[in-house]
Design a protein around this motif. Sequence first.
Motif, PDB file in Angstrom:
ATOM      1  N   ASN A 174       0.822  -1.216   0.000  1.00  0.00           N
ATOM      2  CA  ASN A 174       0.000   0.000   0.000  1.00  0.00           C
ATOM      3  C   ASN A 174       0.852   1.261   0.000  1.00  0.00           C
ATOM      4  OD1 ASN A 174      -2.653  -1.044   0.009  1.00  0.00           O
ATOM      5  ND2 ASN A 174      -2.359  -1.695   2.120  1.00  0.00           N
ATOM      6  N   LEU A 175       1.857   1.297   0.873  1.00  0.00           N
ATOM      7  CA  LEU A 175       2.676   2.499   0.972  1.00  0.00           C
ATOM      8  C   LEU A 175       3.478   2.724  -0.308  1.00  0.00           C
ATOM      9  CD1 LEU A 175       3.564   4.851   2.745  1.00  0.00           C
ATOM     10  CD2 LEU A 175       5.445   3.433   3.550  1.00  0.00           C
ATOM     11  N   GLY A 176       4.111   1.664  -0.813  1.00  0.00           N
ATOM     12  CA  GLY A 176       4.869   1.772  -2.057  1.00  0.00           C
ATOM     13  C   GLY A 176       3.999   2.272  -3.196  1.00  0.00           C
ATOM     14  N   GLN A 177       2.781   1.747  -3.279  1.00  0.00           N
ATOM     15  CA  GLN A 177       1.861   2.199  -4.325  1.00  0.00           C
ATOM     16  C   GLN A 177       1.480   3.656  -4.142  1.00  0.00           C
ATOM     17  OE1 GLN A 177      -1.509  -0.497  -5.240  1.00  0.00           O
ATOM     18  NE2 GLN A 177      -0.313  -2.110  -4.288  1.00  0.00           N
ATOM     19  N   ALA A 178       1.244   4.040  -2.881  1.00  0.00           N
ATOM     20  CA  ALA A 178       0.895   5.443  -2.607  1.00  0.00           C
ATOM     21  C   ALA A 178       2.037   6.351  -3.055  1.00  0.00           C
ATOM     22  CB  ALA A 178       0.594   5.636  -1.126  1.00  0.00           C
ATOM     23  N   LEU A 179       3.264   5.971  -2.738  1.00  0.00           N
ATOM     24  CA  LEU A 179       4.425   6.800  -3.103  1.00  0.00           C
ATOM     25  C   LEU A 179       4.607   6.833  -4.619  1.00  0.00           C
ATOM     26  CD1 LEU A 179       6.948   5.733  -0.317  1.00  0.00           C
ATOM     27  CD2 LEU A 179       5.609   7.839  -0.423  1.00  0.00           C
ATOM     28  N   ALA A 180       4.361   5.693  -5.276  1.00  0.00           N
ATOM     29  CA  ALA A 180       4.491   5.646  -6.738  1.00  0.00           C
ATOM     30  C   ALA A 180       3.517   6.612  -7.405  1.00  0.00           C
ATOM     31  CB  ALA A 180       4.257   4.224  -7.236  1.00  0.00           C
ATOM     32  N   ASN A 181       2.418   6.887  -6.715  1.00  0.00           N
ATOM     33  CA  ASN A 181       1.393   7.766  -7.294  1.00  0.00           C
ATOM     34  C   ASN A 181       1.485   9.227  -6.850  1.00  0.00           C
ATOM     35  OD1 ASN A 181      -0.314   6.131  -9.049  1.00  0.00           O
ATOM     36  ND2 ASN A 181      -0.720   4.921  -7.201  1.00  0.00           N
ATOM     37  N   ARG A 229       2.813  -6.180 -13.504  1.00  0.00           N
ATOM     38  CA  ARG A 229       1.838  -5.074 -13.557  1.00  0.00           C
ATOM     39  C   ARG A 229       2.584  -3.745 -13.613  1.00  0.00           C
ATOM     40  NH1 ARG A 229      -1.493  -5.484  -8.460  1.00  0.00           N
ATOM     41  NH2 ARG A 229      -1.836  -3.315  -9.068  1.00  0.00           N
ATOM     42  N   SER A 230       1.871  -2.670 -13.921  1.00  0.00           N
ATOM     43  CA  SER A 230       2.508  -1.350 -14.013  1.00  0.00           C
ATOM     44  C   SER A 230       1.768  -0.307 -13.193  1.00  0.00           C
ATOM     45  CB  SER A 230       2.549  -0.878 -15.469  1.00  0.00           C
ATOM     46  OG  SER A 230       3.432  -1.668 -16.218  1.00  0.00           O
ATOM     47  N   ILE A 231       2.507   0.660 -12.694  1.00  0.00           N
ATOM     48  CA  ILE A 231       1.920   1.838 -12.057  1.00  0.00           C
ATOM     49  C   ILE A 231       2.517   3.066 -12.739  1.00  0.00           C
ATOM     50  CG2 ILE A 231       1.672   3.152  -9.921  1.00  0.00           C
ATOM     51  CD1 ILE A 231       1.966   0.586  -8.357  1.00  0.00           C
ATOM     52  N   ARG A 232       1.666   3.929 -13.221  1.00  0.00           N
ATOM     53  CA  ARG A 232       2.137   5.130 -13.926  1.00  0.00           C
ATOM     54  C   ARG A 232       3.168   4.761 -15.008  1.00  0.00           C
ATOM     55  NH1 ARG A 232       0.203   9.466 -11.590  1.00  0.00           N
ATOM     56  NH2 ARG A 232       1.589  10.806 -12.753  1.00  0.00           N
ATOM     57  N   ASN A 233       2.859   3.720 -15.757  1.00  0.00           N
ATOM     58  CA  ASN A 233       3.718   3.261 -16.864  1.00  0.00           C
ATOM     59  C   ASN A 233       5.085   2.719 -16.441  1.00  0.00           C
ATOM     60  OD1 ASN A 233       1.952   3.676 -19.020  1.00  0.00           O
ATOM     61  ND2 ASN A 233       2.344   5.895 -18.909  1.00  0.00           N
ATOM     62  N   VAL A 234       5.242   2.446 -15.153  1.00  0.00           N
ATOM     63  CA  VAL A 234       6.488   1.823 -14.703  1.00  0.00           C
ATOM     64  C   VAL A 234       6.161   0.375 -14.308  1.00  0.00           C
ATOM     65  CG1 VAL A 234       8.360   1.880 -13.011  1.00  0.00           C
ATOM     66  CG2 VAL A 234       7.386   4.028 -13.889  1.00  0.00           C
ATOM     67  N   GLU A 235       6.849  -0.571 -14.923  1.00  0.00           N
ATOM     68  CA  GLU A 235       6.548  -1.969 -14.682  1.00  0.00           C
ATOM     69  C   GLU A 235       7.144  -2.443 -13.355  1.00  0.00           C
ATOM     70  OE1 GLU A 235       7.971  -4.641 -17.771  1.00  0.00           O
ATOM     71  OE2 GLU A 235       7.506  -6.328 -16.449  1.00  0.00           O
ATOM     72  N   ILE A 236       6.392  -3.250 -12.634  1.00  0.00           N
ATOM     73  CA  ILE A 236       6.904  -3.854 -11.398  1.00  0.00           C
ATOM     74  C   ILE A 236       7.755  -5.065 -11.775  1.00  0.00           C
ATOM     75  CG2 ILE A 236       6.305  -4.883  -9.167  1.00  0.00           C
ATOM     76  CD1 ILE A 236       3.581  -3.413  -9.370  1.00  0.00           C
ATOM     77  N   LYS A 237       9.015  -5.048 -11.361  1.00  0.00           N
ATOM     78  CA  LYS A 237       9.917  -6.168 -11.663  1.00  0.00           C
ATOM     79  C   LYS A 237      10.220  -6.951 -10.376  1.00  0.00           C
ATOM     80  CE  LYS A 237      12.307  -3.982 -15.555  1.00  0.00           C
ATOM     81  NZ  LYS A 237      11.646  -2.649 -15.531  1.00  0.00           N
ATOM     82  N   LEU A 273      -2.598   5.065   0.685  1.00  0.00           N
ATOM     83  CA  LEU A 273      -1.986   5.612   1.897  1.00  0.00           C
ATOM     84  C   LEU A 273      -2.844   5.322   3.123  1.00  0.00           C
ATOM     85  CD1 LEU A 273       0.355   7.219   3.077  1.00  0.00           C
ATOM     86  CD2 LEU A 273      -1.010   9.285   2.734  1.00  0.00           C
ATOM     87  N   GLY A 274      -4.153   5.553   3.003  1.00  0.00           N
ATOM     88  CA  GLY A 274      -5.069   5.267   4.102  1.00  0.00           C
ATOM     89  C   GLY A 274      -4.977   3.810   4.542  1.00  0.00           C
ATOM     90  N   GLN A 275      -4.911   2.912   3.564  1.00  0.00           N
ATOM     91  CA  GLN A 275      -4.784   1.486   3.889  1.00  0.00           C
ATOM     92  C   GLN A 275      -3.452   1.183   4.574  1.00  0.00           C
ATOM     93  OE1 GLN A 275      -5.879  -1.349   0.705  1.00  0.00           O
ATOM     94  NE2 GLN A 275      -7.068   0.317  -0.194  1.00  0.00           N
ATOM     95  N   ALA A 276      -2.381   1.817   4.073  1.00  0.00           N
ATOM     96  CA  ALA A 276      -1.066   1.611   4.687  1.00  0.00           C
ATOM     97  C   ALA A 276      -1.100   2.055   6.149  1.00  0.00           C
ATOM     98  CB  ALA A 276       0.002   2.374   3.920  1.00  0.00           C
ATOM     99  N   LEU A 277      -1.700   3.219   6.399  1.00  0.00           N
ATOM    100  CA  LEU A 277      -1.756   3.737   7.771  1.00  0.00           C
ATOM    101  C   LEU A 277      -2.634   2.854   8.654  1.00  0.00           C
ATOM    102  CD1 LEU A 277      -2.020   7.565   7.031  1.00  0.00           C
ATOM    103  CD2 LEU A 277       0.002   6.292   7.776  1.00  0.00           C
ATOM    104  N   ALA A 278      -3.729   2.339   8.081  1.00  0.00           N
ATOM    105  CA  ALA A 278      -4.617   1.460   8.854  1.00  0.00           C
ATOM    106  C   ALA A 278      -3.876   0.194   9.302  1.00  0.00           C
ATOM    107  CB  ALA A 278      -5.847   1.088   8.029  1.00  0.00           C
ATOM    108  N   ASN A 279      -2.863  -0.173   8.544  1.00  0.00           N
ATOM    109  CA  ASN A 279      -2.114  -1.400   8.858  1.00  0.00           C
ATOM    110  C   ASN A 279      -0.826  -1.176   9.657  1.00  0.00           C
ATOM    111  OD1 ASN A 279      -3.585  -3.674   7.710  1.00  0.00           O
ATOM    112  ND2 ASN A 279      -3.351  -2.598   5.762  1.00  0.00           N
ATOM    113  N   TYR A 280      -0.541   0.082  10.006  1.00  0.00           N
ATOM    114  CA  TYR A 280       0.680   0.386  10.773  1.00  0.00           C
ATOM    115  C   TYR A 280       0.513  -0.025  12.226  1.00  0.00           C
ATOM    116  CZ  TYR A 280       4.002   3.053   7.936  1.00  0.00           C
ATOM    117  OH  TYR A 280       4.966   3.421   7.045  1.00  0.00           O
TER     118      TYR A 280
END
Lengths: 219, 219
Positions: A94-101, A125-133, B95-102
Amino acid sequence: MFKKKNISLAVIRRLPRYLRYVEDLLNHDVMRISSSELSQRMGYTASQVRQDFNNFGGFGQQGYGYNTQVLYENLVKILGLDRHFKMIIAGVGNLGQALANYTNFYKKGFRLVGLFDVDPQKVGRSIRNVEIKHINKMREFIKKNDVDIGVLCVPADVAQEVANLMMEGGIKGIWNFTAKEIDVKDDVVVENVHLIDSLMVLSYRLNEKLIEKENADQK
Amino acid sequence: MFKKKNISLAVIRRLPRYLRYVEDLLNHDVMRISSSELSQRMGYTASQVRQDFNNFGGFGQQGYGYNTQVLYENLVKILGLDRHFKMIIAGVGNLGQALANYTNFYKKGFRLVGLFDVDPQKVGRSIRNVEIKHINKMREFIKKNDVDIGVLCVPADVAQEVANLMMEGGIKGIWNFTAKEIDVKDDVVVENVHLIDSLMVLSYRLNEKLIEKENADQK
């Protein structure tokens, strides 16, 4: 650019706030600000603002104050934001995805070039056109792409292990979101984010208000 | 407990770090530490550590240093962590989900009692046994459950609107993760998390290293 040696971390930590504030002034077409007004709005003393800027040669003129455009350009340079750092994120929970966005990062010139995880459901899968490796590709990727910053969003128990992989790849800085303090080589810079610290400051201030209220109720 | 008036925010912001450090000492059964050792490990001067603690009466003894257990208990009390604040999260995105899991938050006595979102796909689901409710239920929920802290993880363009709902419900503190500065009533405490500031500090320090290297290469 003039710069004193051994500038304290407290000064450095104030610089982003100055930048955000000066940016806001520019967005509102305010082209000039006195040091007393700047300090007042920021909640610092005028002498602190002058001292902070004097570490970098000072940008004000006696009797005029600061030209916001000049101040802005200097702060960008001081903070190294003219460099355009390349960034990867390890751990796409969740946090990594939040930061990626977080588009705010990319506006400031930080460029997300890679995402890494071990979860087979995420890899590909990709986030903002960056592929997860897969994370076992990370070391080579850092080397090949000369990545500057590694964002550490993995579980705490593998934090050091993943940080080591980053360092073997030649990472220059680690932005650490895990609760773990990590050991790094002398030439690697670490910046820890302890969200709990900020929550404790909130708790301190709430407690202060509650004590005030309790004291008032007793009277 | 003794406490000076108008303690600066800089001092307050150091308190969580002291707590984390002293906690770590206790976990390693270190029951006593000198002020010089404490300061050295924290990267402050001994006089700063003494000054910081003197704001709260000081907890050391001349020639002995600090009893870590006593120091710990005092810091917990100063930070209001003996109060057990109730917390809700508005905006259950990444982010909300990440915080809910902290889980670190909950260990410190912050209790997650509610989650709120507008997305019909999220409403009704649960995270850590807390059900996600529609945000139009938030105000009443805060009132009924006497919630202390509202965590703001909504998109920036609705930040103020959702903060207003929190305040109408009687929230006491807002932990703001949006890039927006929000206006609050005098009796509400706001703590902003600007992740970009921390990234800029990392950038500053990377830039410093790069300049050093460039200068060395030129020689």
